[in-house]
Enzyme design. Structure first.
Site, short mmCIF file in Angstrom:
data_model
loop_
_atom_site.label_atom_id
_atom_site.label_comp_id
_atom_site.label_asym_id
_atom_site.label_seq_id
_atom_site.Cartn_x
_atom_site.Cartn_y
_atom_site.Cartn_z
CD GLU A 289 -4.41 5.55 -7.48
OE1 GLU A 289 -3.11 5.54 -7.94
OE2 GLU A 289 -4.99 4.83 -7.00
CE LYS A 361 0.59 6.47 -3.91
NZ LYS A 361 0.25 5.41 -4.70
CB CYS A 411 -2.84 4.25 -4.36
SG CYS A 411 -2.45 2.53 -4.61
#
Length: 542
Positions: A289, A361, A411
């Site tokens: 990420e 995301k 994440c």
């Protein structure tokens, strides 16, 4: 000790709850407890709480016991949040400690309230017969999981340390492909309550039927062991050769303008290096990420040219995390994203973020990636960059690479198992869903703490639920390849710069959980609670 317990029963009870809760905090990942003891310790500690709450003299006492237990569990189990707030967020130590304790105290209210609900529905008395003891065990499991689901859903949710994750290696894990982590958690809570209702005064007559709940929990464990032998998915396509890059960039340096170029060059070197002796050339190179600590249009186009050339020279597709700035319908849109590109991708497409394979995301971190209403004052106290993003769509097309379909999540999105399912199911147009799950993370915010191992356990549960392999590429660890049955096939040591070569076989087929999500287990919990409410007056008066 006995004299102190008699003289100060409330303090002794609170101390017992705190110790039991703290021990439960050790069960969500191996170390310091070995993996073989995690499930047993979790059930045993929760049994202590179930006994206290179900037999509490008042609802207030049940709430107090449940809150102390879970406050101790979360305060210890989430201690690593202090690292992100103090070491990297710039909060003073007292404020960072207060932040961890405040969060722990708040989320502890939810499972504590579940125990209170169980105490109200089915109080456990010394003279309770077998039917009422079974009822109490069911009430505890249903109340506990109902409020755990609320904790994992309300205000974007924070289901970290769900007790189901303590059972990745237990027989109850066999239920994960059918009922998901909440179903596994229900069975764990029921087993704990089954032990709790075995309690009886020393002079009370023995009745083997009082162990019905415990016996049913054993039957469920045996059934789970049997279901773990079922192959819920089948190989699909040719295996994919992958390089998982772990840059180990110190978080304090990652967003330092003077050191950004160093981190970028390091990742370029790791991506471009030739395969080691006897190591096959990777078809896909996956980086963590926010490999780029700036938006893609702020990066010099010459740097994008280098990335494109690396993909061309390695004859591989590069997948990397990058914050994107795009203009959509005349509006600036900022997303925490993952993009995939190869040697044929144009520099202009990379610079604008308009690549063919992109994942934005969708489940953002409160305060880290978006600011909840009324909390801008708190964010201003922190020194954490990239704090307000737009959300991605609920279903986004998997990355189609060499015959495999990679569903990205970023994440802690893999903490929300039900939200991964749309990418695995067939698309509305009939296109097949994902064959491989990929998580890219930057756990550098939390140092070398339990967060890394806890996150790996979460990923393992996702593979059990979906019967899909998962690849995890992280900045500091734990970078790993996880099989569809939850086994860790390869793992890079944490806090070390490395590249992990793995071969992963994509899978096809839908588990019952992928088809239904949490609807089955939560429907059963709702039905159980309604039935308990409907029969409460008659049972209590009996």
């Amino acid at each position: 000790m006995t004299a102190l317990t008699t003289r100060y029963p409330r303090a002794a009870g609170a101390a017992l709850m705190a110790v039991a809760g703290a021990i439960q905090a050790l069960t969500f990942a191996p170390g310091p407890l070995p993996d073989g003891l995690l499930a047993l310790a979790q059930v045993a500690m929760l049994a202590i709480l179930a006994r206290r709450q179900l037999a509490a003299p008042s609802l207030r006492q049940a709430l107090r016991d449940g809150w102390v237990f879970h406050f101790a569990c979360y305060a210890l189990g989430l201690y690593w949040l202090y690292v992100s707030m103090h070491d990297y967020g710039g909060l003073s130590a007292p404020l960072a400690v207060a932040g961890v304790l405040a969060l722990s105290g708040f989320i502890a209210l939810f499972p504590a309230a579940g125990g209170v609900l169980a105490r109200w529905l089915a109080p456990l008395t010394a003279d309770a017969g077998p039917p009422r003891r079974l009822r109490a065990a069911i009430a505890f499991a249903c109340g506990y999981i109902a409020l755990e689901w609320v904790r994992g859903t309300l205000w974007t949710g924070f289901p970290w340390l769900n007790i189901g994750y303590a059972h990745v290696d237990s027989p109850f894990a066999g239920w994960a492909p059918v009922l998901g982590v909440y179903g596994v958690a229900w069975l764990a809570a029921f087993a704990a309550a089954g032990l709790a209702v075995l309690w009886r005064p020393v002079d009370a007559p023995r009745d083997p039927r009082q162990g019905v709940a415990a016996a049913l929990a054993i039957v469920a464990a045996l059934a789970g062991w049997g279901m773990s032998r079922i192959e819920w998915s089948r190989p699909d396509g040719a295996p994919l050769r992958v390089r998982l890059v772990q840059g180990n960039i110190e978080q304090s340096q990652k967003f330092d303008p003077a050191l950004m170029e160093k981190g970028l060059l390091q990742h370029m070197n790791q991506a471009s290096m030739p395969p080691g002796p006897g190591e096959p050339a990777p078809q896909v190179i996956i980086l963590p990420e926010t490999v780029l600590p700036v938006f893609q249009d702020q990066l010099d186009p010459r740097a994008w040219s280098v990335w494109r050339r690396i993909a061309e020279e390695r004859n591989a597709t590069i997948v990397m995390g990058v914050p994107l700035h795009r203009v959509v319908d005349g509006r600036d849109r900022y997303t925490n994203s993952a993009v995939a590109f190869d040697g044929s991708t144009s520099v202009e497409a990379l610079r604008t973020g308009e690549v063919a394979m992109r994942y934005d995301k969708q489940h953002l971190v409160p305060w880290g990636e978006f600011v909840p209403p009324g909390f801008h004052w708190f964010v201003r106290l922190l020194d954490i960059p990239l704090g307000d993003f737009d959300r991605g769509d609920v279903r986004q097309a998997p990355f189609d690479i060499d015959g495999q379909r990679l569903a990205l999540n970023i994440c802690y999105e893999d903490l929300f198992g039900e939200e991964l399912l749309p990418a695995i199911r067939p698309a509305p147009d009939g296109a097949p869903g994902a064959s491989i799950l990929v998580n890219i993370s930057n756990l550098g915010w939390f140092g070398d703490t339990w967060a890394l191992r806890q996150h790996l356990q979460i990923g393992r549960m996702r593979t059990l639920e979906t019967a899909r392999p998962m690849l995890a590429a992280t900045n500091t660890g734990l970078t790993a390849s996880i099989a569809p049955d939850g086994r860790v096939l390869a793992e890079a040591p944490p806090m070390r710069m490395t590249a992990l070569p793995v071969t992963v076989q994509g899978m096809a087929g839908l588990t019952p959980y992928v088809r239904t999500g949490n609807s089955v287990i939560m429907g059963l919990v709702a039905f159980g609670l309604l039935a308990l409410v409907a029969t409460r007056r008659r049972t209590v008066q009996a």
